[in-house]
Every structure is written in structure tokens, then in C-alpha cells.
Design a protein around this motif. Structure first.
Motif, PDB file in Angstrom:
ATOM      1  N   VAL A  91      18.840  -3.569  -7.557  1.00  0.00           N
ATOM      2  CA  VAL A  91      17.972  -2.449  -7.185  1.00  0.00           C
ATOM      3  C   VAL A  91      16.565  -2.939  -6.839  1.00  0.00           C
ATOM      4  N   ALA A  92      15.960  -2.246  -5.878  1.00  0.00           N
ATOM      5  CA  ALA A  92      14.594  -2.557  -5.452  1.00  0.00           C
ATOM      6  C   ALA A  92      13.678  -1.414  -5.858  1.00  0.00           C
ATOM      7  N   THR A  93      12.390  -1.717  -5.963  1.00  0.00           N
ATOM      8  CA  THR A  93      11.393  -0.662  -6.189  1.00  0.00           C
ATOM      9  C   THR A  93      10.691  -0.381  -4.857  1.00  0.00           C
ATOM     10  N   GLY A  94       9.574   0.316  -4.893  1.00  0.00           N
ATOM     11  CA  GLY A  94       8.872   0.660  -3.653  1.00  0.00           C
ATOM     12  C   GLY A  94       9.385   1.978  -3.094  1.00  0.00           C
ATOM     13  N   SER A  95       8.859   2.351  -1.929  1.00  0.00           N
ATOM     14  CA  SER A  95       9.173   3.668  -1.354  1.00  0.00           C
ATOM     15  C   SER A  95      10.512   3.686  -0.627  1.00  0.00           C
ATOM     16  N   SER A  96      10.886   2.564  -0.005  1.00  0.00           N
ATOM     17  CA  SER A  96      12.049   2.582   0.901  1.00  0.00           C
ATOM     18  C   SER A  96      13.347   3.048   0.240  1.00  0.00           C
ATOM     19  N   PRO A  97      13.684   2.571  -0.982  1.00  0.00           N
ATOM     20  CA  PRO A  97      14.983   2.979  -1.532  1.00  0.00           C
ATOM     21  C   PRO A  97      14.988   4.359  -2.173  1.00  0.00           C
ATOM     22  N   ALA A 108      17.034  -5.546 -11.339  1.00  0.00           N
ATOM     23  CA  ALA A 108      15.905  -5.331 -10.432  1.00  0.00           C
ATOM     24  C   ALA A 108      15.569  -6.638  -9.717  1.00  0.00           C
ATOM     25  N   LEU A 109      14.937  -6.495  -8.569  1.00  0.00           N
ATOM     26  CA  LEU A 109      14.572  -7.671  -7.775  1.00  0.00           C
ATOM     27  C   LEU A 109      13.381  -8.412  -8.349  1.00  0.00           C
ATOM     28  N   ASP A 110      12.443  -7.648  -8.908  1.00  0.00           N
ATOM     29  CA  ASP A 110      11.163  -8.287  -9.225  1.00  0.00           C
ATOM     30  C   ASP A 110      10.388  -7.504 -10.287  1.00  0.00           C
ATOM     31  N   GLU A 111       9.313  -8.092 -10.744  1.00  0.00           N
ATOM     32  CA  GLU A 111       8.438  -7.462 -11.745  1.00  0.00           C
ATOM     33  C   GLU A 111       7.057  -8.118 -11.641  1.00  0.00           C
ATOM     34  N   LEU A 165      17.741  -3.743  -0.653  1.00  0.00           N
ATOM     35  CA  LEU A 165      16.462  -4.387  -0.338  1.00  0.00           C
ATOM     36  C   LEU A 165      15.593  -3.447   0.491  1.00  0.00           C
ATOM     37  N   GLY A 166      14.271  -3.535   0.282  1.00  0.00           N
ATOM     38  CA  GLY A 166      13.306  -3.027   1.255  1.00  0.00           C
ATOM     39  C   GLY A 166      12.774  -4.239   1.997  1.00  0.00           C
ATOM     40  N   ILE A 167      11.797  -4.044   2.847  1.00  0.00           N
ATOM     41  CA  ILE A 167      11.194  -5.178   3.557  1.00  0.00           C
ATOM     42  C   ILE A 167       9.687  -4.940   3.644  1.00  0.00           C
ATOM     43  N   GLY A 168       8.911  -5.984   3.422  1.00  0.00           N
ATOM     44  CA  GLY A 168       7.457  -5.864   3.549  1.00  0.00           C
ATOM     45  C   GLY A 168       7.054  -5.962   5.018  1.00  0.00           C
ATOM     46  N   THR A 191       5.507   1.248  10.395  1.00  0.00           N
ATOM     47  CA  THR A 191       4.812   0.063   9.866  1.00  0.00           C
ATOM     48  C   THR A 191       5.801  -1.080   9.589  1.00  0.00           C
ATOM     49  N   LYS A 192       7.099  -0.763   9.578  1.00  0.00           N
ATOM     50  CA  LYS A 192       8.101  -1.805   9.316  1.00  0.00           C
ATOM     51  C   LYS A 192       8.733  -2.330  10.612  1.00  0.00           C
ATOM     52  N   ALA A 193       8.376  -1.718  11.766  1.00  0.00           N
ATOM     53  CA  ALA A 193       9.103  -2.017  13.006  1.00  0.00           C
ATOM     54  C   ALA A 193       9.024  -3.494  13.403  1.00  0.00           C
ATOM     55  N   GLY A 235       7.616  -9.213   6.397  1.00  0.00           N
ATOM     56  CA  GLY A 235       8.998  -9.713   6.387  1.00  0.00           C
ATOM     57  C   GLY A 235       9.475 -10.152   5.020  1.00  0.00           C
ATOM     58  N   HIS A 236       8.677  -9.896   3.955  1.00  0.00           N
ATOM     59  CA  HIS A 236       9.157 -10.331   2.634  1.00  0.00           C
ATOM     60  C   HIS A 236      10.326  -9.472   2.164  1.00  0.00           C
ATOM     61  N   ILE A 237      11.219 -10.102   1.398  1.00  0.00           N
ATOM     62  CA  ILE A 237      12.255  -9.366   0.651  1.00  0.00           C
ATOM     63  C   ILE A 237      12.122  -9.819  -0.791  1.00  0.00           C
ATOM     64  N   GLY A 238      12.384  -8.902  -1.759  1.00  0.00           N
ATOM     65  CA  GLY A 238      11.878  -9.186  -3.098  1.00  0.00           C
ATOM     66  C   GLY A 238      10.379  -9.423  -2.881  1.00  0.00           C
ATOM     67  N   PHE A 239       9.803 -10.357  -3.624  1.00  0.00           N
ATOM     68  CA  PHE A 239       8.416 -10.723  -3.312  1.00  0.00           C
ATOM     69  C   PHE A 239       8.381 -12.156  -2.797  1.00  0.00           C
ATOM     70  N   ALA A 267      -1.485  -1.145  -3.534  1.00  0.00           N
ATOM     71  CA  ALA A 267      -2.632  -0.543  -4.222  1.00  0.00           C
ATOM     72  C   ALA A 267      -2.488   0.972  -4.302  1.00  0.00           C
ATOM     73  N   ARG A 268      -1.642   1.570  -3.428  1.00  0.00           N
ATOM     74  CA  ARG A 268      -1.467   3.026  -3.458  1.00  0.00           C
ATOM     75  C   ARG A 268      -0.868   3.505  -4.781  1.00  0.00           C
ATOM     76  N   PHE A 269      -0.234   2.596  -5.511  1.00  0.00           N
ATOM     77  CA  PHE A 269       0.366   2.983  -6.793  1.00  0.00           C
ATOM     78  C   PHE A 269      -0.610   2.810  -7.970  1.00  0.00           C
TER      79      PHE A 269
HETATM   80  C1  F6R Z   1      10.344  -4.090  -4.280  1.00  0.00           C
HETATM   81  C2  F6R Z   1      10.377  -5.252  -3.399  1.00  0.00           C
HETATM   82  C3  F6R Z   1       9.633  -5.287  -2.117  1.00  0.00           C
HETATM   83  C4  F6R Z   1       9.619  -3.953  -1.374  1.00  0.00           C
HETATM   84  C5  F6R Z   1       8.776  -4.077  -0.103  1.00  0.00           C
HETATM   85  C6  F6R Z   1       8.715  -2.781   0.657  1.00  0.00           C
HETATM   86  O1  F6R Z   1      11.159  -4.314  -5.422  1.00  0.00           O
HETATM   87  O2  F6R Z   1      10.999  -6.208  -3.744  1.00  0.00           O
HETATM   88  O3  F6R Z   1      10.203  -6.273  -1.282  1.00  0.00           O
HETATM   89  O4  F6R Z   1      10.930  -3.602  -1.052  1.00  0.00           O
HETATM   90  O5  F6R Z   1       7.489  -4.487  -0.447  1.00  0.00           O
HETATM   91  O6  F6R Z   1       8.069  -1.815  -0.128  1.00  0.00           O
HETATM   92  P1  F6R Z   1       8.077  -0.283   0.288  1.00  0.00           P
HETATM   93  O7  F6R Z   1       9.490   0.138   0.268  1.00  0.00           O
HETATM   94  O8  F6R Z   1       7.257   0.395  -0.745  1.00  0.00           O
HETATM   95  O9  F6R Z   1       7.478  -0.223   1.658  1.00  0.00           O
END
Ligand code: F6R
Length: 256
Positions: free
Chosen positions: A34-40, A62-65, A128-131, A198-200, A134-138, A163-165
Motif C-alpha cells: 500500500v502507498a500513502t499520498g493522494s493518488s491511491p 506500506a511503501l515508506d515512512e 504505487l503513486g508517482i512523484g 501535475t503528473k503528466a 518520477g519517484h516511486i516509494g521515496f 508540505a500540504r499535509f
Molecule cells: C507514498 C509514496 C510516494 C507517493 C508520491 C505521489 O507512499 O511512496 O511515492 O505515491 O509522492 O504522492 P501523491 O499521490 O500524494 O501525489
């Protein structure tokens, strides 16, 4: 990579949730990454609506902490996973694992996290989400494709994005524990979701660009079972969009 383009975030969530529920019911998914962030979030929302499915039997990783946030901090990924995943999906908290960012010996905690995943039989499906970079996880750009769970320094842009969180960017930790790219690539199935314009650029680089550690998600091109589910804004910089729609309209009968 299989690319699925849908109109809205809700459709992305429903599609991904259906794939997960089908796998759980068929017995092919018992360990979920499982991933955190907004995407999932749309996936978790759709899954929560199907609590009747046997989701409570799942083990989750979880992917990260963040490093240095106490687990009880509302923005620790332990707290976020509890609130977004464990409670709404009715998972057994003892079977939901998050790296220990407060461990006295952080490096040992990273090693034991990978061992715990292996002891559970490996991750069946990794969300996964994506930064934007292009990051996955961190795993930020230039992360090793062979990397294991370890401590990483968050890129300034990632801290700014997250920082929005928090009340202020100064409260966003500088370090994190993240599953490595090598760890993520061992998942049997990958499901990456991306929403919004923003992810395009990152999505286009990951799916259609060269495989390069400058776009860590591009390593997913080497995964035998990776699916990318996008809303139309996140797909807007792809070049082969017509082909992806054509493929979706001509699925072999056994894949429908
Ligand atoms: C979260 C994670 C990150 C996010 C990525 C996108 O566990 O590993 O890779 O998936 O930063 O974040 P959101 O979905 O908030 O745009």
C-alpha cells in the motif's frame, strides 16, 4: 506496461479496486503493498465500499515512512495507513506493516522490513503513486535500480509537495525509510495510479521514455506485470494514447 486511461479519479479508483477484489477472491492476492499520498485514496474509498469481500484476510506492507516522526503523529505514515486503509478496509492491525521510522537502529529496521516481506511470501500486488520527479516509494531520481529498503533523503520538491499535509514545510521530515526499487520490482504485480496534470510529464517519462534512474518509475518497464491507471489529465503528455485506447477496446476475450 499496460496503460489504462479513464476519465475521472473515481473511475481510476473503481477500476483498481475491482482488480484487487478479483485477485483477493481468486486467492492470487493475499499480501498487498500500500502507498500513502493522494493518488491511491480513490482506490481505498472504492475498496472500503466492498468490505464484504474477504479483505480482512489481507496482509499489507506500506511503501515508506518518515524518519523521526513518532508513530502516533497524525502525519506519520503509520497513522495515515491506519486512517485510510486499516480501519476503513477492516484489516487486522497486526497484519499491517509500516517501516519503523523511530527505530533506535534504523538500518537494522530497514533490513528486517525486507525480511518480513519475504517471510510473508512477497508482495502479490503493489499499489504505487508517482512523484512529479518520477519517484516511486521515496526513491528519488538517481536511486539504484537494485536498491533495497533503506534511508533516503527527500528531494526538496518532494518535501514542498508534501508540505500540504503539515503546518509548515519546516515540519516535513528530511529523511524517510522507503522500500527500494529492487524491493518494489519483486512484487508479483504492480498497479501504479496517477491523477492530474501535475503528473503528466513524469507519467510520459516513466511509460514512454528511456529506462533511466533519472526517472525511477521507468524501471517498471522491466516488470513483467505492471499496469498504469491514469485519469485523462495524467495521461495528457503520452504520445501513444490512441494505441492504449485501441488496446483497451480489443482486449483478448480471456482478459475482459
Ligand atoms: C507514498 C509514496 C510516494 C507517493 C508520491 C505521489 O507512499 O511512496 O511515492 O505515491 O509522492 O504522492 P501523491 O499521490 O500524494 O501525489
Amino acid at each position: 506496461m499496460k496503460v489504462i486511461i479513464l476519465a475521472t479519479a473515481e473511475e481510476v479508483g473503481d477500476h483498481a479496486a475491482r482488480a484487487i477484489i478479483t485477485g483477493v477472491s481468486a486467492g492470487t492476492i493475499s499480501v498487498l503493498g500500500v502507498a500513502t499520498g493522494s493518488s491511491p485514496l480513490p482506490i481505498y474509498r472504492a475498496l472500503a465500499a466492498h468490505r464484504a469481500a474477504d479483505l480482512h484476510t489481507l496482509t499489507a506492507y506500506a511503501l515508506d515512512e518518515y524518519v523521526g516522526l513518532p508513530a502516533a503523529h497524525p502525519q506519520s505514515y503509520r497513522s495515515v495507513i491506519d486512517a485510510e486503509v486499516t480501519i476503513p478496509l477492516g484489516l487486522d492491525p497486526d497484519r499491517v506493516h509500516v517501516p519503523d521510522g523511530s527505530a533506535v537502529d534504523i538500518e537494522a529496521a530497514c533490513v528486517s522490513y525486507d525480511l518480513a516481506i519475504a517471510d510473508s511470501g512477497g508482495i502479490d500486488l503493489q499499489i504505487l503513486g508517482i512523484g512529479g520527479d518520477g519517484h516511486i516509494g521515496f526513491n528519488e531520481p538517481t536511486s539504484s535500480f537494485a536498491s533495497r529498503t533503506r534511508v533516503k533523503t527527500l528531494a526538496p520538491q518532494t518535501r514542498a509537495d508534501n508540505a500540504r499535509f503539515f503546518e509548515s514545510i519546516d515540519d516535513v521530515p528530511v529523511h524517510c525509510i522507503t522500500q527500494g526499487l529492487g524491493t518494489i520490482m519483486e512484487a508479483k504485480q504492480i498497479l501504479l495510479v496517477a491523477l492530474g496534470a501535475t503528473k503528466a510529464s513524469a507519467v510520459a517519462a516513466a511509460v514512454e521514455g528511456p529506462i533511466t534512474s533519472m526517472c525511477p518509475a521507468s524501471i517498471l518497464q522491466m516488470h513483467p506485470d505492471a499496469t498504469v491507471i491514469l485519469d485523462s489529465a495524467a495521461a495528457s503528455k503520452l504520445r501513444l494514447t490512441a494505441y492504449y485506447h485501441y488496446v483497451a477496446a480489443h482486449l483478448p476475450i480471456w482478459q475482459r
